[in-house]
Scaffold this motif. Structure first.
Motif, PDB file in Angstrom:
ATOM      1  N   UNK A 106       0.945  -1.313  -0.069  1.00 53.39           N
ATOM      2  CA  UNK A 106      -0.016  -0.027   0.056  1.00 53.39           C
ATOM      3  C   UNK A 106       0.953   1.332   0.031  1.00 53.39           C
ATOM      4  N   UNK A 107       2.201   1.241  -0.628  1.00 54.84           N
ATOM      5  CA  UNK A 107       2.738   2.385  -0.623  1.00 54.84           C
ATOM      6  C   UNK A 107       2.992   2.808  -2.187  1.00 54.84           C
ATOM      7  N   UNK A 108       2.480   3.965  -2.619  1.00 59.01           N
ATOM      8  CA  UNK A 108       2.386   4.239  -3.884  1.00 59.01           C
ATOM      9  C   UNK A 108       3.722   5.188  -4.008  1.00 59.01           C
ATOM     10  N   UNK A 109       3.981   5.383  -5.313  1.00 54.99           N
ATOM     11  CA  UNK A 109       5.410   6.303  -5.660  1.00 54.99           C
ATOM     12  C   UNK A 109       4.852   7.859  -5.470  1.00 54.99           C
ATOM     13  N   UNK A 110       3.818   8.259  -5.512  1.00 53.88           N
ATOM     14  CA  UNK A 110       3.209   9.611  -5.360  1.00 53.88           C
ATOM     15  C   UNK A 110       1.696   9.580  -5.442  1.00 53.88           C
ATOM     16  N   UNK A 111       1.243  10.726  -4.916  1.00 51.93           N
ATOM     17  CA  UNK A 111      -0.057  11.075  -5.209  1.00 51.93           C
ATOM     18  C   UNK A 111      -0.011  12.621  -5.736  1.00 51.93           C
ATOM     19  N   UNK A 112      -0.777  12.911  -6.965  1.00 53.82           N
ATOM     20  CA  UNK A 112      -0.673  14.305  -7.478  1.00 53.82           C
ATOM     21  C   UNK A 112      -0.756  15.210  -6.553  1.00 53.82           C
ATOM     22  N   UNK A 113      -0.026  16.050  -6.727  1.00 53.31           N
ATOM     23  CA  UNK A 113       0.049  17.444  -5.823  1.00 53.31           C
ATOM     24  C   UNK A 113      -0.239  17.184  -4.245  1.00 53.31           C
ATOM     25  N   UNK A 114       0.597  15.942  -3.606  1.00 51.14           N
ATOM     26  CA  UNK A 114       0.326  15.676  -2.193  1.00 51.14           C
ATOM     27  C   UNK A 114       0.764  16.877  -1.640  1.00 51.14           C
ATOM     28  N   UNK A 115       1.715  17.606  -1.949  1.00 48.95           N
ATOM     29  CA  UNK A 115       2.222  18.779  -1.109  1.00 48.95           C
ATOM     30  C   UNK A 115       1.184  19.814  -1.039  1.00 48.95           C
ATOM     31  N   UNK A 116       0.076  19.617  -1.631  1.00 42.18           N
ATOM     32  CA  UNK A 116      -1.041  20.668  -1.466  1.00 42.18           C
ATOM     33  C   UNK A 116      -1.729  20.510  -0.634  1.00 42.18           C
ATOM     34  N   UNK A 117      -1.643  19.434   0.332  1.00 38.05           N
ATOM     35  CA  UNK A 117      -2.435  18.893   1.478  1.00 38.05           C
ATOM     36  C   UNK A 117      -1.587  19.125   2.763  1.00 38.05           C
ATOM     37  N   UNK A 118      -2.016  19.527   3.524  1.00 38.75           N
ATOM     38  CA  UNK A 118      -1.368  19.905   4.892  1.00 38.75           C
ATOM     39  C   UNK A 118      -1.458  18.332   5.756  1.00 38.75           C
ATOM     40  N   UNK A 139       8.073  11.847  -0.668  1.00 37.73           N
ATOM     41  CA  UNK A 139       7.908  11.279  -2.027  1.00 37.73           C
ATOM     42  C   UNK A 139       6.897  10.170  -2.099  1.00 37.73           C
ATOM     43  N   UNK A 140       6.949   9.150  -1.277  1.00 35.79           N
ATOM     44  CA  UNK A 140       6.280   7.966  -1.481  1.00 35.79           C
ATOM     45  C   UNK A 140       5.168   8.161  -0.519  1.00 35.79           C
ATOM     46  N   UNK A 141       3.883   7.522  -0.687  1.00 34.14           N
ATOM     47  CA  UNK A 141       2.940   7.710   0.404  1.00 34.14           C
ATOM     48  C   UNK A 141       2.401   6.412   0.742  1.00 34.14           C
ATOM     49  N   UNK A 142       2.246   6.091   1.940  1.00 36.09           N
ATOM     50  CA  UNK A 142       1.619   4.949   2.624  1.00 36.09           C
ATOM     51  C   UNK A 142       0.021   5.252   2.561  1.00 36.09           C
ATOM     52  N   UNK A 143      -0.768   4.434   1.761  1.00 42.04           N
ATOM     53  CA  UNK A 143      -2.125   4.655   1.847  1.00 42.04           C
ATOM     54  C   UNK A 143      -2.763   4.318   2.861  1.00 42.04           C
ATOM     55  N   UNK A 144      -2.348   3.232   3.791  1.00 42.53           N
ATOM     56  CA  UNK A 144      -2.843   2.980   5.016  1.00 42.53           C
ATOM     57  C   UNK A 144      -2.850   4.094   5.991  1.00 42.53           C
ATOM     58  N   UNK A 145      -1.666   4.793   6.202  1.00 43.64           N
ATOM     59  CA  UNK A 145      -1.334   6.019   6.879  1.00 43.64           C
ATOM     60  C   UNK A 145      -2.249   6.957   6.407  1.00 43.64           C
ATOM     61  N   UNK A 146      -2.452   7.367   5.219  1.00 47.74           N
ATOM     62  CA  UNK A 146      -3.341   8.368   4.656  1.00 47.74           C
ATOM     63  C   UNK A 146      -4.718   8.079   5.019  1.00 47.74           C
TER      64      UNK A 146
END
Length: 402
Positions: free
Chosen positions: A141-153, A177-184
């Protein structure tokens, strides 16, 4: 049985170019139990309030529904700056990107269905469906990126991102850079509300199934902007894509066979959505608010308060200062195209000084009905166009349908 998404993702990728229904059926049958087990296991390793879920029945979901270059990034940030809200910037980008790479032809109905399905899952704090639009298939469940995730605090803060001294988009993009979707998903569940911005759904009618879903408390903020200003912003933001329009704007002569259908489509989408809303269907009651960008830009604090009152959010102390800082700025010419830092009182009329009158006339011919519906006046001469002391924005009040 171990919850693995590899098989699900492979099946969806295989069918992506053929049937949207495969995505929907697989997600509906397999996603919820896997999601809950994975999140509960991950929560065992986290402390205290990070896993204390907000009652989903009390959560409000907000959709900023807009067209490209209409001020939606600024409006989205009005929600992102609220610590009670988890905000996502254009998550539907991933759907469009994956579908555009599919070899088989994808019809509009399938694409819109995929958009709605992803929105529903995200609004329920289920981020796992995003994996179906990532290639290669993510692991654990770790993705390389989420589009413009930096725009989300929220996605740049613990537990999703642990490495930042301060939440800042450029730093977040570099260090997390990488996003753990479980943590999200866990982070989303601990916030009282959720907001998503999208420019990829053309008309309000395509959101009806989400608005009627009893699992959601969905509010739509429909942001519109003068189509002449939208075109001007696109010409000078997406330079390569609008090269022919730049030639037209500088010379005053329309290039041969220049396609104007996209302008007409913007106005048709605006008009159809507004007509639907003004007809006051029961499925929009208490769920829809029309906002003109120009009204927001000229009196942002007052308009933002109206929006907050409509969606039922608490006004935070930091919001007024943030708005004032981001609407009274002196911005350099090489500013990032997605920045929200503007002198908003001036940006509303920039197009009147820099857009060629011949282009203005062409847009007015295509969009006369839309301009009238939304209270934007047409111009008949260059002096009228350039005279900024005379507003082209009629003083209209668009009350929410309650």
């Amino acid at each position: 049985m171990e919850c693995s998404w590899k098989v699900l993702a492979l099946l969806v990728f295989a069918s992506l170019g053929i049937q949207y229904t495969a995505i929907k059926s697989l997600s509906m049958t397999a996603m919820s139990p896997c999601r809950d087990v994975t999140i509960k296991k991950r929560c065992q390793h986290l402390k205290g309030s990070l896993c204390e879920d907000v009652n989903p029945q009390s959560r409000t979901q907000i959709l900023v529904f807009a067209a490209s270059r209409s001020g939606s990034s600024f409006l989205g940030q009005l929600f992102n700056q609220n610590s009670d809200v988890v905000y996502l910037f254009e998550p539907l980008y991933h759907v469009q990107h994956m579908f555009s790479k599919a070899k088989s032809t994808i019809d509009r109905r399938s694409l819109l269905g995929a958009y709605r399905d992803l929105l529903r899952n995200l609004f329920e704090c289920d981020f796992y469906l995003l994996e179906n639009y990532m290639n290669p298939t993510p692991k654990d469940h770790v993705v390389p990126f989420i589009f413009r995730r930096g725009a989300s605090n929220a996605l740049c803060s613990p537990p999703v991102c642990e490495h930042l001294e301060r939440v800042e988009e450029s730093l977040c993009s570099k260090k997390c850079k990488r996003v753990n979707l479980t943590l999200a998903s866990i982070t989303c569940r601990t916030h009282k509300h959720m907001a998503i911005k999208t420019i990829r759904i053309p008309e309000i009618k395509y959101l009806r199934t989400l608005l009627e879903d009893p699992r959601l408390n969905l509010k739509i903020i429909h942001l519109v902007r003068d189509p002449r200003a939208v075109l001007f912003s696109r010409i000078y933001t997406f330079v390569d894509q609008y090269r022919a329009y730049q030639i037209w704007n500088s010379s005053g002569r329309k290039p041969h066979n220049l396609d104007l259908s996209f302008i007409q489509n913007i106005c048709t989408d605006y008009s159809n959505s507004v007509e639907t809303a003004f007809s006051k269907p029961s499925w929009l009651r208490g769920k829809y608010m029309l906002v003109r960008y120009e009204d927001l830009a000229r009196d942002p604090v007052r308009k933002a308060n109206e929006i907050y009152n409509f969606v039922g959010l608490e006004w935070k102390e930091n919001l007024t200062a943030w708005i004032e800082e981001n609407t009274n700025a002196v911005v350099p010419s090489n500013v990032n195209k997605y920045t929200t830092n503007r002198n908003s009182s001036k940006t509303t009329d920039n197009w009147r000084l820099r857009l060629n009158f011949n282009i203005v006339k062409s847009v007015q011919e295509l969009c006369r009905t839309t301009l009238s519906q939304l209270g934007y006046q047409v111009v008949d001469s260059i002096p009228q166009l350039r005279n900024l002391s005379q507003s082209l924005i009629e003083p209209r009040v668009f009350l929410p349908f309650l």
